[in-house]
Design a protein around this motif. Structure first.
Motif, PDB file in Angstrom:
ATOM      1  N   GLY A 138      -1.838   5.584 -11.549  1.00 40.32           N
ATOM      2  CA  GLY A 138      -1.371   4.209 -11.349  1.00 40.32           C
ATOM      3  C   GLY A 138      -0.516   3.679 -12.478  1.00 40.32           C
ATOM      4  O   GLY A 138      -0.059   2.531 -12.421  1.00 40.32           O
ATOM      5  N   ASP A 167       8.288   4.192  -8.462  1.00 42.30           N
ATOM      6  CA  ASP A 167       8.592   3.481  -9.716  1.00 42.30           C
ATOM      7  C   ASP A 167      10.018   3.761 -10.162  1.00 42.30           C
ATOM      8  O   ASP A 167      10.422   4.909 -10.315  1.00 42.30           O
ATOM      9  N   SER A 206       3.871  -0.159  -4.635  1.00 42.96           N
ATOM     10  CA  SER A 206       2.651   0.535  -4.216  1.00 42.96           C
ATOM     11  C   SER A 206       2.501   0.325  -2.725  1.00 42.96           C
ATOM     12  O   SER A 206       2.524  -0.816  -2.251  1.00 42.96           O
ATOM     13  N   ASP A 251       4.308  -0.763 -13.042  1.00 42.54           N
ATOM     14  CA  ASP A 251       3.540   0.247 -12.302  1.00 42.54           C
ATOM     15  C   ASP A 251       2.064  -0.154 -12.189  1.00 42.54           C
ATOM     16  O   ASP A 251       1.541  -0.294 -11.076  1.00 42.54           O
ATOM     17  N   PRO A 252       1.357  -0.379 -13.311  1.00 39.13           N
ATOM     18  CA  PRO A 252      -0.034  -0.814 -13.152  1.00 39.13           C
ATOM     19  C   PRO A 252      -0.154  -2.147 -12.403  1.00 39.13           C
ATOM     20  O   PRO A 252      -1.109  -2.345 -11.649  1.00 39.13           O
ATOM     21  N   SER A 254       1.710  -3.275  -9.904  1.00 39.91           N
ATOM     22  CA  SER A 254       1.842  -3.134  -8.444  1.00 39.91           C
ATOM     23  C   SER A 254       0.528  -2.622  -7.857  1.00 39.91           C
ATOM     24  O   SER A 254       0.069  -3.104  -6.813  1.00 39.91           O
ATOM     25  N   THR A 255      -0.101  -1.684  -8.537  1.00 44.48           N
ATOM     26  CA  THR A 255      -1.392  -1.163  -8.074  1.00 44.48           C
ATOM     27  C   THR A 255      -2.451  -2.269  -8.117  1.00 44.48           C
ATOM     28  O   THR A 255      -3.240  -2.442  -7.179  1.00 44.48           O
TER      29      THR A 255
END
Ligand code: AMP
Ligand code: MG
Length: 294
Positions: A138, A167, A206, A251-252, A254-255
């Motif tokens: 993630g 990403d 995501s 990135d983190p 969106s998760t």
């Protein structure tokens, strides 16, 4: 990272451009090799085998990524949690395997970021639960696209787009025009739901369509974004895109927003000045953070 990497860039010299692309690919491969938890010999494989027995030595690079992951865990009381893998390791989306009820319940207490003992100065990591496992799926791709853009910048490149799966990080514009970044229609391959003109930002999506299978008994979609409280696939939304300065954050995020859902997810993004988000919910409705509608 089990995903496709693509690089688009401009350079006056075709040979230097080719070498820059090769360097990005080699760097991506290195990250993949270090942090693939399934590859014996990788740093993450070793950590997962040993850290429950006592603190193990880790690289400064891994310490930095875990530190960032813990930041988002604390900010969201565990919606983002790299120890999701304690249960997540029992899913195999390719072959349609999910953990059994007992297996999931037994491993669930090991999903707990507060039991991750990171010593950033001594570069050591310990697990406070014997069944704990971590996975960087993630956050590692966002980190990787940032590293790629740093590398390209150092080589004099000023216009580039680098993607690893969902990403993307953009450097500059597309030579006078913005980059056009698409958000996929989550329920139809090759159909774009939305296109955003962007430059000089990171953009992470995501989606529950990336890795999934349909449970033959219930018809439920079993996918790769796990709610750490249950060890089950997160429901409510089907796609989340986050825009911000760096992939290491988008990135983190969106998760995380995927796990939190529409209301809590948008509240989180609206509390962070540098970020915006676009969510598509289970009914197909599109929701925007306030920075995109004002
Ligand atoms: P992304 O495609 O960036 O949303 O990342 C999905 C990946 O993140 C999954 O394939 C897992 O490796 C990992 N992951 C799933 N659920 C979580 C979670 N709750 N917290 C942190 N990482 C997760
Ligand atoms: Mg993400």
């Amino acid at each position: 990272m089990g995903t496709e990497v693509s690089v688009t860039l401009w350079h006056d010299d075709a040979l230097l451009a080719r070498r820059a692309i090769d360097a990005v690919m080699a760097q991506m491969q290195g990250i993949d090799e270090r942090w693939n938890p399934a590859a014996p010999g990788s740093e993450l494989y070793r950590v997962n085998r040993q850290a429950a027995l006592g603190p193990v030595a880790i690289s400064p690079e891994l310490a930095g990524v875990i530190d960032k992951a813990l930041y988002y865990s604390r900010l969201t009381e565990g919606a983002f949690d790299i120890s999701f893998a304690s249960v997540g390791q029992f899913y195999d989306y390719r072959t349609g395997v999910a953990p059994g009820e007992e297996q999931r319940q037994d491993a669930l207490p090991a999903i707990d970021y507060r039991l991750l003992q990171l010593d950033r100065d001594a570069l050591r990591l310990g697990f406070g639960h014997p069944a704990m496992r971590i996975d960087l799926g993630g956050i590692a791709k966002g980190y990787a696209v940032d590293r790629a853009i740093d590398l390209l910048w150092q080589r004099g490149i000023r216009h580039a787009s680098v993607s690893a799966g969902g990403d993307t990080r953009l450097l500059g514009d597309r030579r006078g025009r913005p980059w056009m970044v698409g958000i996929r229609n989550p329920r139809q391959d090759d159909d774009v739901a939305l296109v955003l003109p962007l430059e000089d930002v990171a953009f992470s999506t995501s989606g529950d369509y990336e890795r999934f299978f349909i449970d033959p008994d219930t018809g439920a979609r079993i996918h790769h974004i796990i709610n750490p409280r249950t060890g089950l696939s997160a429901g409510g939304v089907v796609s989340v895109s986050v825009i911000g300065p760096r992939g290491f954050d988008t990135d983190p995020l969106s998760t995380t927003v995927f796990v939190l859902g529409v209301d809590q997810g948008l509240a989180l993004i609206d509390s962070l000045p540098d970020f915006d988000a676009v969510l598509i919910d289970a009914q197909g409705l599109v929701h925007y953070s306030s920075g995109l509608v004002e």
